[in-house]
Design a protein around this motif. Structure first.
Motif, PDB file in Angstrom:
ATOM      1  N   VAL A  53      34.768  28.857  37.368  1.00 22.62           N
ATOM      2  CA  VAL A  53      33.740  28.982  37.576  1.00 22.62           C
ATOM      3  C   VAL A  53      33.805  30.086  38.828  1.00 22.62           C
ATOM      4  N   VAL A  54      34.628  29.859  40.348  1.00 19.42           N
ATOM      5  CA  VAL A  54      34.599  30.418  41.223  1.00 19.42           C
ATOM      6  C   VAL A  54      34.966  30.956  41.299  1.00 19.42           C
ATOM      7  N   LYS A  55      36.328  31.129  40.621  1.00 18.07           N
ATOM      8  CA  LYS A  55      37.148  32.872  40.352  1.00 18.07           C
ATOM      9  C   LYS A  55      36.454  34.122  39.119  1.00 18.07           C
ATOM     10  N   SER A  56      36.135  33.135  37.975  1.00 20.13           N
ATOM     11  CA  SER A  56      35.484  34.189  37.731  1.00 20.13           C
ATOM     12  C   SER A  56      34.437  34.985  38.152  1.00 20.13           C
ATOM     13  N   PHE A  57      33.505  34.502  38.975  1.00 22.68           N
ATOM     14  CA  PHE A  57      32.749  34.399  39.605  1.00 22.68           C
ATOM     15  C   PHE A  57      32.737  35.984  41.015  1.00 22.68           C
ATOM     16  N   THR A  58      34.027  35.434  41.449  1.00 22.60           N
ATOM     17  CA  THR A  58      35.192  36.324  42.492  1.00 22.60           C
ATOM     18  C   THR A  58      35.628  38.038  41.204  1.00 22.60           C
ATOM     19  N   SER A  59      35.914  37.730  40.807  1.00 23.77           N
ATOM     20  CA  SER A  59      36.570  38.750  39.877  1.00 23.77           C
ATOM     21  C   SER A  59      35.594  39.284  39.667  1.00 23.77           C
ATOM     22  N   PHE A  60      34.634  38.658  39.169  1.00 24.27           N
ATOM     23  CA  PHE A  60      32.934  39.743  39.283  1.00 24.27           C
ATOM     24  C   PHE A  60      32.579  40.178  39.601  1.00 24.27           C
ATOM     25  N   LEU A  61      32.327  40.121  41.251  1.00 23.32           N
ATOM     26  CA  LEU A  61      31.597  40.545  42.484  1.00 23.32           C
ATOM     27  C   LEU A  61      33.005  41.716  43.047  1.00 23.32           C
ATOM     28  N   THR A  62      34.123  41.485  42.485  1.00 26.51           N
ATOM     29  CA  THR A  62      35.098  42.358  42.883  1.00 26.51           C
ATOM     30  C   THR A  62      35.116  43.435  42.085  1.00 26.51           C
ATOM     31  N   GLY A  63      34.771  43.122  40.815  1.00 23.84           N
ATOM     32  CA  GLY A  63      34.175  44.242  39.787  1.00 23.84           C
ATOM     33  C   GLY A  63      33.541  45.674  40.471  1.00 23.84           C
ATOM     34  N   PHE A  64      31.631  44.673  39.931  1.00 26.81           N
ATOM     35  CA  PHE A  64      30.659  44.977  40.286  1.00 26.81           C
ATOM     36  C   PHE A  64      30.644  45.842  41.447  1.00 26.81           C
ATOM     37  N   TRP A 106      37.041  51.599  36.272  1.00 29.78           N
ATOM     38  CA  TRP A 106      38.557  50.984  37.011  1.00 29.78           C
ATOM     39  C   TRP A 106      37.705  49.764  37.635  1.00 29.78           C
ATOM     40  N   GLY A 107      36.231  49.423  37.415  1.00 29.13           N
ATOM     41  CA  GLY A 107      36.117  48.287  38.296  1.00 29.13           C
ATOM     42  C   GLY A 107      36.485  47.289  37.535  1.00 29.13           C
ATOM     43  N   VAL A 108      36.707  47.708  35.904  1.00 29.77           N
ATOM     44  CA  VAL A 108      36.758  46.305  34.615  1.00 29.77           C
ATOM     45  C   VAL A 108      38.089  45.721  35.388  1.00 29.77           C
ATOM     46  N   ILE A 109      38.849  47.016  35.408  1.00 27.84           N
ATOM     47  CA  ILE A 109      40.690  46.905  35.631  1.00 27.84           C
ATOM     48  C   ILE A 109      40.390  45.957  36.594  1.00 27.84           C
ATOM     49  N   ALA A 110      39.875  46.212  37.834  1.00 28.65           N
ATOM     50  CA  ALA A 110      39.743  45.767  39.377  1.00 28.65           C
ATOM     51  C   ALA A 110      39.842  44.176  39.010  1.00 28.65           C
ATOM     52  N   LEU A 140      39.120  42.335  35.973  1.00 23.59           N
ATOM     53  CA  LEU A 140      41.263  41.833  35.324  1.00 23.59           C
ATOM     54  C   LEU A 140      41.907  40.948  36.229  1.00 23.59           C
ATOM     55  N   PHE A 141      42.057  42.318  37.111  1.00 25.12           N
ATOM     56  CA  PHE A 141      43.069  41.781  37.729  1.00 25.12           C
ATOM     57  C   PHE A 141      43.357  41.538  38.744  1.00 25.12           C
ATOM     58  N   ASN A 142      42.338  40.902  39.469  1.00 32.27           N
ATOM     59  CA  ASN A 142      41.759  39.651  40.207  1.00 32.27           C
ATOM     60  C   ASN A 142      42.313  38.733  40.003  1.00 32.27           C
ATOM     61  N   PHE A 143      42.355  38.739  39.096  1.00 41.86           N
ATOM     62  CA  PHE A 143      43.145  37.351  38.594  1.00 41.86           C
ATOM     63  C   PHE A 143      44.778  36.970  38.551  1.00 41.86           C
ATOM     64  N   VAL A 144      45.207  38.359  38.608  1.00 37.76           N
ATOM     65  CA  VAL A 144      46.739  38.832  38.630  1.00 37.76           C
ATOM     66  C   VAL A 144      46.872  38.428  41.360  1.00 37.76           C
ATOM     67  N   PRO A 145      47.171  37.279  41.075  1.00 41.24           N
ATOM     68  CA  PRO A 145      47.240  37.381  42.882  1.00 41.24           C
ATOM     69  C   PRO A 145      48.608  39.006  43.104  1.00 41.24           C
ATOM     70  N   VAL A 146      48.266  38.200  44.997  1.00 41.24           N
ATOM     71  CA  VAL A 146      49.095  39.578  45.377  1.00 41.24           C
ATOM     72  C   VAL A 146      49.381  40.956  45.007  1.00 41.24           C
ATOM     73  N   VAL A 147      49.118  40.846  43.519  1.00 40.76           N
ATOM     74  CA  VAL A 147      49.782  42.720  42.768  1.00 40.76           C
ATOM     75  C   VAL A 147      48.308  42.963  42.071  1.00 40.76           C
TER      76      VAL A 147
END
Length: 354
Positions: free
Chosen positions: A194-205, A222-226, A228-235
């Motif tokens: 739940v937290v990871k999905s929320f922070t990923s959505f917030l990042t893209g938004f 680019w927001g959608v890509i950001a 999705l790629f927020n689930f991939v750490p570091v890179v």
């Protein structure tokens, strides 16, 4: 651990190799299963909220499946439309990039720097990038066909969730401790997703809004890509920022490009390093070494989807190890102890002041 025979270690290792080989062979099915489990873990929290509001269970299922299907179709539609338009304009972007590079080379030569323009311009071709983006568009149809199976899997998992709790109580009726461990494991898993999905959505938004304000092309893409790629750490955040930064550099000025880069860094650091640990809890942190090798390992086993699922899968294993006293030592090996030490120091300072 001293009582465990060396033969047992070899047996465990051999079993691990056989299981991983089987997972790799069945990766197409395993990916669908993992996605269904992870998505149902996220929306099971929403299911509980709807039931607390006294909404009928069947109607709650329908709402959740409608949300899951709507999100999937919307993401696929946005990515498909934007990428097709982006590919149509790709020759224009290629020409703009070449002109920008030529201007920079002329500026460097005027400054007395010796540069081989022919080699640099020869290296500037978009063939590989064109092939990559074409493959992405082609894979969207495949994803949609798989996504239908994922939605069906989510439906069955959520439908079984209530009876599954009853089954667990029957299984562990003589061992309340194991039931407590499993409930703790389930709670931490749901909390993480739940937290990871929320922070990923917030990042893209936020990135979509920032790029829109600066007038960058395809901000929603680019927001959608950001996200999705927020689930991939570091890179992940670095890879997600490259297309938007390049488009800003080609279409706008250098000052705007610098601002976009700075804001990308601020957004990702603020959300991933400050907000996310506060919401998730320090105890759920993974070691950077474990994160790095999990990306390589699960990327090899499950392909590109494995890189997105690497941290969720590894975090699931860590939480499972932490929830049981006999495997707690494995959870410690996978933990980021630097965070725990920092927390312990702060608590010690607070107690000293008191």
């Amino acid at each position: 651990m001293d009582s465990i025979n060396l033969k047992n270690y070899f047996f465990y290792f051999a079993s691990f190799v056989v299981i991983i080989a089987g997972v790799k062979m069945a990766s197409q099915v395993v990916v669908i299963l993992f996605l269904a489990i992870f998505i149902s873990s996220i929306f099971s929290t929403l299911l509980k909220v709807l039931q607390k509001k006294h909404i009928p269970r069947l109607f709650s299922y329908f709402i959740i499946l409608l949300i899951v299907s709507g999100i999937g179709v919307m993401l696929a539609y946005v990515i498909n439309i934007s990428l097709n338009d982006f590919l149509t304009n790709l020759p224009t972007y290629e020409e703009k990039l070449k002109n920008t590079i030529l201007n920079l080379l002329h500026f460097a030569q005027d400054s007395g720097i010796q540069i081989d323009k022919a080699k640099i311009m020869g290296a500037l071709n978009f063939n590989s990038f064109f092939g990559f983006t074409t493959n992405i568009i082609g894979s969207i149809g495949t994803f949609l066909s798989k996504f239908l199976l994922v939605v069906i899997g989510v439906a069955f998992i959520l439908a079984e969730s209530k009876s599954f709790q009853t089954k667990l109580r029957v299984i562990f009726r003589n061992n309340a401790k194991k039931l407590e461990h499993f409930n703790l494991f389930s709670f931490n898993i749901q909390k993480y997703f739940v937290v990871k999905s929320f922070t990923s959505f917030l990042t893209g938004f936020i990135i979509t809004i920032v790029l829109t304000l600066f007038g960058v092309d395809y901000p929603v893409l680019w927001g959608v890509i950001a996200m999705l790629f927020n689930f991939v750490p570091v890179v992940g955040s670095i890879i997600a920022s490259i297309p938007a930064v390049l488009l800003t550099f080609m279409n706008l000025d250098i000052n705007t490009t610098i601002w976009v880069i700075v804001l990308y860094v601020i957004i990702n650091i603020s959300i991933s390093n400050i907000l996310e640990p506060k919401l998730m809890g320090k105890e759920l942190g993974l070691s950077p070494l474990v994160i790095f090798f999990s990306l390589i390992f699960w990327g090899y086993i499950l392909g590109i989807v494995g890189m997105f699922l690497a941290v969720p899968i590894t975090m699931t294993l860590k939480i499972a190890f932490d929830s049981n006293t006999s495997t707690h030592w494995l959870g410690i090996l996978m933990s980021d102890l630097s965070r725990k030490k920092l927390k312990a120091r702060k608590e010690q300072k607070t107690s000293d002041l008191i």
